[in-house]
Design a protein around this motif. Structure first.
Motif, PDB file in Angstrom:
ATOM      1  N   UNK A  82      12.926  90.760  78.284  1.00 46.37           N
ATOM      2  CA  UNK A  82      14.094  89.907  77.909  1.00 46.37           C
ATOM      3  C   UNK A  82      13.508  88.583  77.329  1.00 46.37           C
ATOM      4  N   UNK A  83      13.537  88.341  76.079  1.00 50.74           N
ATOM      5  CA  UNK A  83      12.811  87.269  75.715  1.00 50.74           C
ATOM      6  C   UNK A  83      13.618  86.109  75.236  1.00 50.74           C
ATOM      7  N   UNK A  84      14.905  86.205  74.913  1.00 51.01           N
ATOM      8  CA  UNK A  84      15.705  85.191  74.619  1.00 51.01           C
ATOM      9  C   UNK A  84      17.100  85.550  74.815  1.00 51.01           C
ATOM     10  N   UNK A  85      18.007  84.484  75.193  1.00 56.74           N
ATOM     11  CA  UNK A  85      19.370  85.031  75.600  1.00 56.74           C
ATOM     12  C   UNK A  85      20.098  85.178  74.189  1.00 56.74           C
ATOM     13  N   UNK A  86      21.202  86.134  74.475  1.00 59.67           N
ATOM     14  CA  UNK A  86      22.046  86.384  73.198  1.00 59.67           C
ATOM     15  C   UNK A  86      23.574  85.959  73.589  1.00 59.67           C
ATOM     16  N   UNK A  87      23.901  84.966  72.915  1.00 68.08           N
ATOM     17  CA  UNK A  87      25.205  84.488  73.146  1.00 68.08           C
ATOM     18  C   UNK A  87      26.334  85.162  72.123  1.00 68.08           C
ATOM     19  N   UNK A  88      27.709  84.795  72.555  1.00 66.70           N
ATOM     20  CA  UNK A  88      28.802  85.379  71.978  1.00 66.70           C
ATOM     21  C   UNK A  88      28.589  85.206  70.310  1.00 66.70           C
ATOM     22  N   UNK A  89      28.895  86.239  69.487  1.00 66.27           N
ATOM     23  CA  UNK A  89      29.113  86.236  68.229  1.00 66.27           C
ATOM     24  C   UNK A  89      27.570  86.099  67.307  1.00 66.27           C
ATOM     25  N   UNK A  90      26.726  86.280  68.256  1.00 59.54           N
ATOM     26  CA  UNK A  90      25.164  86.432  67.750  1.00 59.54           C
ATOM     27  C   UNK A  90      25.139  88.003  66.962  1.00 59.54           C
ATOM     28  N   UNK A  91      24.220  87.850  65.957  1.00 62.15           N
ATOM     29  CA  UNK A  91      24.004  89.213  65.455  1.00 62.15           C
ATOM     30  C   UNK A  91      22.601  89.554  65.908  1.00 62.15           C
ATOM     31  N   UNK A  92      22.407  90.845  66.245  1.00 60.72           N
ATOM     32  CA  UNK A  92      21.497  91.389  66.601  1.00 60.72           C
ATOM     33  C   UNK A  92      20.973  92.810  65.633  1.00 60.72           C
ATOM     34  N   UNK A  93      19.730  92.501  65.234  1.00 57.87           N
ATOM     35  CA  UNK A  93      19.174  93.728  64.470  1.00 57.87           C
ATOM     36  C   UNK A  93      18.233  94.550  65.283  1.00 57.87           C
ATOM     37  N   UNK A  94      18.476  95.744  65.321  1.00 61.28           N
ATOM     38  CA  UNK A  94      17.421  96.751  65.999  1.00 61.28           C
ATOM     39  C   UNK A  94      16.644  97.375  65.093  1.00 61.28           C
ATOM     40  N   UNK A  95      15.443  97.536  65.739  1.00 60.49           N
ATOM     41  CA  UNK A  95      14.138  98.077  65.161  1.00 60.49           C
ATOM     42  C   UNK A  95      13.562  99.163  66.067  1.00 60.49           C
ATOM     43  N   UNK A  96      13.214 100.184  65.802  1.00 61.86           N
ATOM     44  CA  UNK A  96      12.467 101.125  66.587  1.00 61.86           C
ATOM     45  C   UNK A  96      11.650 102.354  65.880  1.00 61.86           C
TER      46      UNK A  96
END
Length: 247
Positions: free
Chosen positions: A201-215
């Motif tokens: 876990x590198x940084x917290x994700x707060x409400x309404x944040x957008x997270x882009x996934x890569x795999x």
């Protein structure tokens, strides 16, 4: 003082996939729950730390499911602290079935955060007051620092919403695992008989944040394949988490 904390968890319908077997995110939930409860018992839980301006932050976690328990089984989850490793307070876990066989194992690395300065501090002022069972090992290794992988492919995005947020005001640690499950082919997860997941876990994700996934699939030094993941904060593209999943 209890050196090991144990709780029972019936495997519920929401802990299994279509095959009726435990998924890895459920194991993370069990481990997270007992870690918090044991910390409270030891006097170093959330409420005690708030009074001193500190908070526990999960930084790294390894979870291994050796057998996927079925819906309806009752598991005993147990945990114990294992001292410190640099800035990390280390904690181990086991999942045991009704036949007293270990079906899951884990290790986590927690950081103590100064909530005023928003900086980590050495955890010894807390861990020196509780038992350290460095000879009791659920894993021979774990909680590795994961490197950034190249050539990861976009795999969708998500907005951190109401059901993702826990009482700390950011995305729950186990929710990241659910997100990862959702971007993989369902059949591959359903066919798996074991799981080995490492996450940073590198940084917290707060409400309404957008997270882009890569795999993308990768191969380790032994030639064995695994899935590499990275979640990035939408606006800054800075990494929020990295993970490796082996099945």
């Amino acid at each position: 003082m209890k050196k090991m904390w144990t709780e029972e968890f019936p495997v519920r319908t929401w802990d299994v996939d279509r095959t009726g077997r435990l998924h890895v995110a459920a194991a993370f939930n069990y481990f997270q729950e007992i870690a918090g409860n044991h910390a409270e018992y030891l006097g170093v839980g959330k409420d005690a730390l708030e009074k001193t301006g500190h908070a526990w932050v999960l930084s790294r976690m390894t979870a291994i499911i050796d057998r996927r328990p079925q819906w309806g089984e009752v598991l005993q989850a147990r945990t114990w602290p294992r001292g410190t490793d640099r800035l990390f307070a280390v904690r181990d876990y086991e999942l045991v079935d009704s036949q007293n066989k270990i079906v899951g194992r884990g290790r986590s690395g927690w950081v103590v955060l100064d909530t005023c300065k928003m900086r980590p501090v050495r955890p010894q002022f807390l861990t020196d007051t509780i038992p350290a069972h460095e000879d009791m090992r659920a894993l021979s290794h774990g909680i590795a620092s994961l490197k950034a992988f190249e050539n990861l492919r976009p795999a969708g995005s998500r907005i951190a919403s109401y059901s993702d947020i826990d009482y700390n005001g950011h995305v729950n640690n186990a929710r990241y695992i659910q997100w990862m499950q959702d971007v993989l082919p369902s059949q591959e997860l359903e066919d798996a008989s074991t799981f080995h997941l490492d996450i940073n876990y590198l940084s917290q994700v707060v409400p309404a944040s957008s997270i882009d996934f890569f795999t993308a699939p990768q191969h380790d030094s032994d030639g064995k394949s695994f899935h590499a993941f990275e979640g990035r904060q939408g606006e800054s593209s800075s990494p929020a988490f990295r993970a490796e999943l082996r099945m």
